[in-house]
Write an enzyme that holds these catalytic residues in place. Sequence first.
Site, PDB file in Angstrom:
ATOM      1  N   TYR A  18       0.840  -1.195   0.000  1.00  0.00           N
ATOM      2  CA  TYR A  18       0.000   0.000   0.000  1.00  0.00           C
ATOM      3  C   TYR A  18       0.881   1.253   0.000  1.00  0.00           C
ATOM      4  CZ  TYR A  18      -3.339   3.526   1.528  1.00  0.00           C
ATOM      5  OH  TYR A  18      -4.109   4.650   1.619  1.00  0.00           O
ATOM      6  N   GLU A  58       0.216   8.268  -7.432  1.00  0.00           N
ATOM      7  CA  GLU A  58      -0.555   9.508  -7.331  1.00  0.00           C
ATOM      8  C   GLU A  58       0.203  10.721  -7.889  1.00  0.00           C
ATOM      9  OE1 GLU A  58      -3.738   8.875  -3.805  1.00  0.00           O
ATOM     10  OE2 GLU A  58      -1.680   9.120  -3.110  1.00  0.00           O
TER      11      GLU A  58
END
Length: 428
Positions: A174, A312
Amino acid sequence: MSFLGCTKSAFVLCVGLSIVLLAINNMNEFGNGPTTDEEIKECGFYPGELCKALFEGKPAALVVGNICQAALPPSREEGEAILRSNCSTLINDLHIITKPLSAEEADYPLAYILTIHKQLDMFTKLLAAIYAPQNVYCIHIDLKSPKTYSQAVRRLAGCFHNVFLSSRQETVVYAGFSRLRADVNCMEDLVRSDLPWRNVINLCGQDFPVKTNKEIVRYLKSKWKGKNLTPGVIQPPHIRYRTQVAYKEFVHKGKSYVYPTQEKKAGPPHNITLYFGTAYYALTRGFVEFVLTDQRAKDLLEWSKNTYSPDEHYWVTLNRMKDFPGSTPDAGWEGNIRAVKWRDQQGISHSGCSGHYVRDICVFGLGDLRWLVDSPHLFANKFDPSRYGLVTDCLERHYRIRVLQGAAGVPLEPGWYFPDEYSTRTIQ
Ligand SMILES: *[C@@H]1O[C@H](CO)[C@@H](O)[C@H](O)[C@H]1NC(C)=O
Ligand SMILES: *[C@@H]1O[C@H](CO)[C@@H](O)[C@H](O)[C@H]1NC(C)=O
């Protein structure tokens, strides 16, 4: 249970109340829902009507729905069942649509990247929903995933000419680079595909579509004609920590996370201005092919290896560079890529989460169904059928009806419809 005396207009409410009364009658203690098979069957007696009432936002339906949802049998990992089944049985049981539903869609194939690691039933629901024979699907299975899970996904993929597993697998952490790397692995496979896909969309295992394939095609063909969709802005100051020091991925015995080190990082290569946005995108094939070969893109990928959550920044940064194919240098947050209820958006873009928050993102509950179908976004995140089974059951039925309603010039096959009962929850 008798519905005699229900007028037609009040039918749903009446059914609802009848079920509530029945359910409440059978509750021994506060909080206990129906428990015997018979009571559970009552809940599943009219799921079509119940779902319909839920989509209409009827408060009585929400009460019944929550009681019934609590009584649903826990969703099982169905890996063994998939491994026992043959392809024709699987395609039937999952109600796979085996023909393009319009010439327009056939002429505009999409590619999908699905990064998944758990919850087979959510994956099969997602694949059954988004599958179209003209599209192509690259699946990245986390190396951490259980063996039966991976085998079942591989088995299912093997039933389709246009679904494949990525040739290189990562252990996905993650917010780690591995998450970005998984997408790149699939892209490397997809650019070699003979299937003439036009745009690639990435999904994770907790996404579900809001818009139909036809609506997605039309949205990309009109609003984003030849352009990449990567919502985001210039890296804001409060995000800089992600790229100022080097981060490392830790993976050991089922535990994995990303942690910062003391090592300061130099700025990005080629003096590239960093952007920050969602990890979700719709990219043109030309852009993907360019990114995989351009030296600046390669150098930025290398530089991103020890940053926090590089998925991102990577796509949105490259898509703001003027000479990249289909780039949108002046774009901001616009683009309806994902319906997400962020905790900090409560009271602003949504009125609350009917399920619960995980990492500040709403896992949708029954009270979110109305908001979901009203959303302008292509996909929504997050779903958890093990916790909110009725949410995904209702959504997949509602969605399938919309998909089939949009068909043009194609005879619809009976097997493409979901039977209106719970028996479809399990693959026999
Ligand atoms: C697949 O399995 C079903 C059920 O077991 C069986 O009836 C069918 O003949 C099988 N089909 C093929 C092609 O093997
Ligand atoms: C890098 O970019 C900044 C701001 O855009 C500019 O002032 C600077 O001259 C650039 N440096 C190089 C080496 O291109």
